[in-house]
Design a protein around this motif. Sequence first.
Motif, PDB file in Angstrom:
ATOM      1  N   PHE A  46     -49.096  52.711 -52.070  1.00  0.00           N
ATOM      2  CA  PHE A  46     -49.204  51.250 -52.031  1.00  0.00           C
ATOM      3  C   PHE A  46     -50.669  50.884 -52.168  1.00  0.00           C
ATOM      4  O   PHE A  46     -51.505  51.359 -51.391  1.00  0.00           O
ATOM      5  CB  PHE A  46     -48.674  50.696 -50.701  1.00  0.00           C
ATOM      6  CG  PHE A  46     -47.191  50.841 -50.530  1.00  0.00           C
ATOM      7  CD1 PHE A  46     -46.306  50.019 -51.218  1.00  0.00           C
ATOM      8  CD2 PHE A  46     -46.666  51.802 -49.671  1.00  0.00           C
ATOM      9  CE1 PHE A  46     -44.931  50.140 -51.055  1.00  0.00           C
ATOM     10  CE2 PHE A  46     -45.290  51.927 -49.502  1.00  0.00           C
ATOM     11  CZ  PHE A  46     -44.423  51.097 -50.193  1.00  0.00           C
ATOM     12  N   GLU A  78     -31.899  53.628 -39.467  1.00  0.00           N
ATOM     13  CA  GLU A  78     -32.026  53.493 -38.003  1.00  0.00           C
ATOM     14  C   GLU A  78     -30.889  52.644 -37.430  1.00  0.00           C
ATOM     15  O   GLU A  78     -31.148  51.690 -36.662  1.00  0.00           O
ATOM     16  CB  GLU A  78     -33.373  52.856 -37.636  1.00  0.00           C
ATOM     17  CG  GLU A  78     -34.582  53.619 -38.137  1.00  0.00           C
ATOM     18  CD  GLU A  78     -35.178  54.552 -37.084  1.00  0.00           C
ATOM     19  OE1 GLU A  78     -34.494  54.847 -36.073  1.00  0.00           O
ATOM     20  OE2 GLU A  78     -36.308  55.012 -37.296  1.00  0.00           O
ATOM     21  N   ALA A  91     -47.644  56.509 -48.994  1.00  0.00           N
ATOM     22  CA  ALA A  91     -46.471  56.496 -48.109  1.00  0.00           C
ATOM     23  C   ALA A  91     -45.616  57.740 -48.310  1.00  0.00           C
ATOM     24  O   ALA A  91     -45.009  58.247 -47.361  1.00  0.00           O
ATOM     25  CB  ALA A  91     -45.642  55.243 -48.367  1.00  0.00           C
ATOM     26  N   VAL A 102     -52.438  53.202 -49.488  1.00  0.00           N
ATOM     27  CA  VAL A 102     -51.726  54.009 -48.495  1.00  0.00           C
ATOM     28  C   VAL A 102     -50.767  54.910 -49.263  1.00  0.00           C
ATOM     29  O   VAL A 102     -49.978  54.424 -50.079  1.00  0.00           O
ATOM     30  CB  VAL A 102     -50.882  53.120 -47.542  1.00  0.00           C
ATOM     31  CG1 VAL A 102     -50.086  53.971 -46.556  1.00  0.00           C
ATOM     32  CG2 VAL A 102     -51.750  52.133 -46.815  1.00  0.00           C
ATOM     33  N   GLU A 105     -41.428  60.283 -37.354  1.00  0.00           N
ATOM     34  CA  GLU A 105     -41.967  59.221 -36.509  1.00  0.00           C
ATOM     35  C   GLU A 105     -42.240  57.977 -37.356  1.00  0.00           C
ATOM     36  O   GLU A 105     -42.168  58.023 -38.590  1.00  0.00           O
ATOM     37  CB  GLU A 105     -43.259  59.710 -35.837  1.00  0.00           C
ATOM     38  CG  GLU A 105     -44.336  60.018 -36.855  1.00  0.00           C
ATOM     39  CD  GLU A 105     -45.442  60.905 -36.297  1.00  0.00           C
ATOM     40  OE1 GLU A 105     -45.358  61.342 -35.148  1.00  0.00           O
ATOM     41  OE2 GLU A 105     -46.401  61.153 -37.057  1.00  0.00           O
ATOM     42  N   SER A 106     -42.592  56.887 -36.682  1.00  0.00           N
ATOM     43  CA  SER A 106     -42.890  55.642 -37.364  1.00  0.00           C
ATOM     44  C   SER A 106     -44.034  55.834 -38.375  1.00  0.00           C
ATOM     45  O   SER A 106     -45.024  56.494 -38.067  1.00  0.00           O
ATOM     46  CB  SER A 106     -43.290  54.608 -36.305  1.00  0.00           C
ATOM     47  OG  SER A 106     -43.457  53.382 -36.909  1.00  0.00           O
ATOM     48  N   GLY A 107     -43.842  55.318 -39.576  1.00  0.00           N
ATOM     49  CA  GLY A 107     -44.889  55.410 -40.598  1.00  0.00           C
ATOM     50  C   GLY A 107     -44.841  56.691 -41.411  1.00  0.00           C
ATOM     51  O   GLY A 107     -45.701  56.920 -42.272  1.00  0.00           O
ATOM     52  N   SER A 108     -43.824  57.528 -41.182  1.00  0.00           N
ATOM     53  CA  SER A 108     -43.790  58.814 -41.907  1.00  0.00           C
ATOM     54  C   SER A 108     -43.257  58.671 -43.336  1.00  0.00           C
ATOM     55  O   SER A 108     -43.327  59.617 -44.120  1.00  0.00           O
ATOM     56  CB  SER A 108     -42.963  59.848 -41.124  1.00  0.00           C
ATOM     57  OG  SER A 108     -41.670  59.365 -40.875  1.00  0.00           O
ATOM     58  N   GLY A 109     -42.693  57.505 -43.669  1.00  0.00           N
ATOM     59  CA  GLY A 109     -42.284  57.265 -45.057  1.00  0.00           C
ATOM     60  C   GLY A 109     -40.776  57.182 -45.266  1.00  0.00           C
ATOM     61  O   GLY A 109     -40.307  57.082 -46.403  1.00  0.00           O
ATOM     62  N   LYS A 110     -40.008  57.153 -44.184  1.00  0.00           N
ATOM     63  CA  LYS A 110     -38.538  57.187 -44.296  1.00  0.00           C
ATOM     64  C   LYS A 110     -37.989  55.972 -45.056  1.00  0.00           C
ATOM     65  O   LYS A 110     -37.195  56.116 -45.977  1.00  0.00           O
ATOM     66  CB  LYS A 110     -37.895  57.237 -42.893  1.00  0.00           C
ATOM     67  CG  LYS A 110     -38.424  58.349 -42.003  1.00  0.00           C
ATOM     68  CD  LYS A 110     -37.763  58.357 -40.647  1.00  0.00           C
ATOM     69  CE  LYS A 110     -37.996  57.141 -39.779  1.00  0.00           C
ATOM     70  NZ  LYS A 110     -39.386  56.939 -39.306  1.00  0.00           N
ATOM     71  N   THR A 111     -38.442  54.784 -44.644  1.00  0.00           N
ATOM     72  CA  THR A 111     -37.902  53.570 -45.272  1.00  0.00           C
ATOM     73  C   THR A 111     -38.371  53.450 -46.719  1.00  0.00           C
ATOM     74  O   THR A 111     -37.633  52.985 -47.597  1.00  0.00           O
ATOM     75  CB  THR A 111     -38.306  52.324 -44.447  1.00  0.00           C
ATOM     76  OG1 THR A 111     -37.742  52.482 -43.151  1.00  0.00           O
ATOM     77  CG2 THR A 111     -37.796  51.040 -45.059  1.00  0.00           C
ATOM     78  N   THR A 112     -39.589  53.900 -46.986  1.00  0.00           N
ATOM     79  CA  THR A 112     -40.079  53.866 -48.373  1.00  0.00           C
ATOM     80  C   THR A 112     -39.179  54.739 -49.247  1.00  0.00           C
ATOM     81  O   THR A 112     -38.797  54.342 -50.359  1.00  0.00           O
ATOM     82  CB  THR A 112     -41.539  54.369 -48.427  1.00  0.00           C
ATOM     83  OG1 THR A 112     -42.326  53.511 -47.593  1.00  0.00           O
ATOM     84  CG2 THR A 112     -42.090  54.353 -49.835  1.00  0.00           C
TER      85      THR A 112
HETATM   86  N1  LIG Z   1     -45.257  47.272 -48.930  1.00  0.00           N
HETATM   87  C1  LIG Z   1     -46.165  48.050 -48.347  1.00  0.00           C
HETATM   88  N2  LIG Z   1     -47.479  47.854 -48.583  1.00  0.00           N
HETATM   89  C2  LIG Z   1     -48.420  48.640 -48.027  1.00  0.00           C
HETATM   90  N3  LIG Z   1     -48.137  49.683 -47.203  1.00  0.00           N
HETATM   91  C3  LIG Z   1     -46.849  49.930 -46.936  1.00  0.00           C
HETATM   92  C4  LIG Z   1     -45.789  49.133 -47.489  1.00  0.00           C
HETATM   93  N4  LIG Z   1     -44.599  49.623 -47.045  1.00  0.00           N
HETATM   94  C5  LIG Z   1     -44.904  50.665 -46.244  1.00  0.00           C
HETATM   95  N5  LIG Z   1     -46.225  50.860 -46.187  1.00  0.00           N
HETATM   96  C6  LIG Z   1     -46.942  51.912 -45.450  1.00  0.00           C
HETATM   97  O1  LIG Z   1     -46.385  53.163 -45.867  1.00  0.00           O
HETATM   98  C7  LIG Z   1     -46.286  54.046 -44.753  1.00  0.00           C
HETATM   99  C8  LIG Z   1     -44.829  54.490 -44.596  1.00  0.00           C
HETATM  100  O2  LIG Z   1     -44.065  53.363 -44.190  1.00  0.00           O
HETATM  101  P1  LIG Z   1     -42.482  53.435 -43.962  1.00  0.00           P
HETATM  102  O3  LIG Z   1     -42.022  52.060 -43.575  1.00  0.00           O
HETATM  103  O4  LIG Z   1     -41.837  54.055 -45.140  1.00  0.00           O
HETATM  104  O5  LIG Z   1     -42.377  54.434 -42.712  1.00  0.00           O
HETATM  105  P2  LIG Z   1     -41.151  54.704 -41.734  1.00  0.00           P
HETATM  106  O6  LIG Z   1     -41.130  56.153 -41.477  1.00  0.00           O
HETATM  107  O7  LIG Z   1     -39.909  54.085 -42.300  1.00  0.00           O
HETATM  108  O8  LIG Z   1     -41.606  53.904 -40.438  1.00  0.00           O
HETATM  109  P3  LIG Z   1     -40.705  53.103 -39.376  1.00  0.00           P
HETATM  110  O9  LIG Z   1     -39.867  54.127 -38.668  1.00  0.00           O
HETATM  111  O10 LIG Z   1     -41.717  52.442 -38.492  1.00  0.00           O
HETATM  112  O11 LIG Z   1     -39.886  52.111 -40.163  1.00  0.00           O
HETATM  113  C9  LIG Z   1     -46.835  53.295 -43.552  1.00  0.00           C
HETATM  114  O12 LIG Z   1     -48.191  53.640 -43.387  1.00  0.00           O
HETATM  115  C10 LIG Z   1     -46.701  51.841 -43.949  1.00  0.00           C
HETATM  116  O13 LIG Z   1     -47.668  51.046 -43.298  1.00  0.00           O
END
Ligand SMILES: Nc1ncnc2c1ncn2[C@@H]1O[C@H](COP(=O)(O)OP(=O)(O)OP(=O)(O)O)[C@@H](O)[C@H]1O
Length: 275
Positions: free
Chosen positions: A16, A175, A30, A28, A49-56
């Motif tokens: 991103f 989740e 992701a 970033v 964990e949070s921020g590990s990239g799962k939702t991306t």
């Molecule tokens: N649209 C975006 N623009 C910039 N950075 C992003 C964007 N979407 C996600 N990120 C960053 O990418 C990284 C992975 O985010 P992601 O939401 O995929 O993690 P996650 O494992 O799903 O976290 P969570 O469990 O908190 O939802 C994080 O550092 C997040 O801040």
Amino acid sequence: MNENELVRVANVTKVFRSKRLFKGSSSVTALDGVSLSVEKNRILGIIGESGSGKTTLAKLILGLLKPTSGVISFTDLKDGNSGLRKPEVQVIFQDPYDSLSHMMTIEEIVTEPYLIKHKSHCSADKVRSVLESVGLTPVDEYLHKYPRSLSGGQRQRVAVARAIITSPDIIIADEPISMLDASIGVDILNLILEMNEKLGITFIFITHDIAAAAYICDNIAVMKSGKIVEYGSRKQVIVECQNLYTSSLLSAAGADFIFSENKKHKAELAVKQIC
Ligand SMILES: Nc1ncnc2c1ncn2[C@@H]1O[C@H](COP(=O)(O)OP(=O)(O)OP(=O)(O)O)[C@@H](O)[C@H]1O
């Protein structure tokens, strides 16, 4: 792609980039070189964990984002006698209080995806059978209610009904139990297992809870800082784990895991682990 694969994620990176006024740009990463397969009729757990990239990763599979590099390919499925089609993917979100429209009745919420897909109204029998299959019975008590009068667990059942009404091939559950009480969360895990076993729906189950993943998933990918650090069958990841991060998640869960090959026992065992 082999015949058991529905989706293949090959060496996918997602960066991103954002431009900030007077401050240059920042980026970033992701996802960083992620590869995995989503196998037919299986439950794939993506844990981290949070921020590990799962939702991306989920958004890339849903087609809501495009990879910066790497490829996501979908297998061709037979469509009737002649044609081919790509697998249909539906999604269940984390927050059952936010993901359902407050202005629509349960019947309208559940039938909306059917109307969008088929451009025709869903039959009353179909709505009833879908609500029954997710345990919202007696159906007449739910059809004309609004989400505000349902509990979190009941709302998540509505979200499952909405996801299955179009008979998708894959459901991404992002989740789905994290905002529910432990015992209600286990009911939803049981429901996912049932939908997988009875309807043959493939699930991608995104969670930060290794105990929940251990009990419902066939395969598990453990993510940390955008990379997959461990990936394999449930047995390989939970019992024979090689990676320190996975071990730390297991010990943090207080998980004295009783490994069971029998899927039906898994959710009941999870009650003890999650509570
Ligand atoms: N649209 C975006 N623009 C910039 N950075 C992003 C964007 N979407 C996600 N990120 C960053 O990418 C990284 C992975 O985010 P992601 O939401 O995929 O993690 P996650 O494992 O799903 O976290 P969570 O469990 O908190 O939802 C994080 O550092 C997040 O801040």
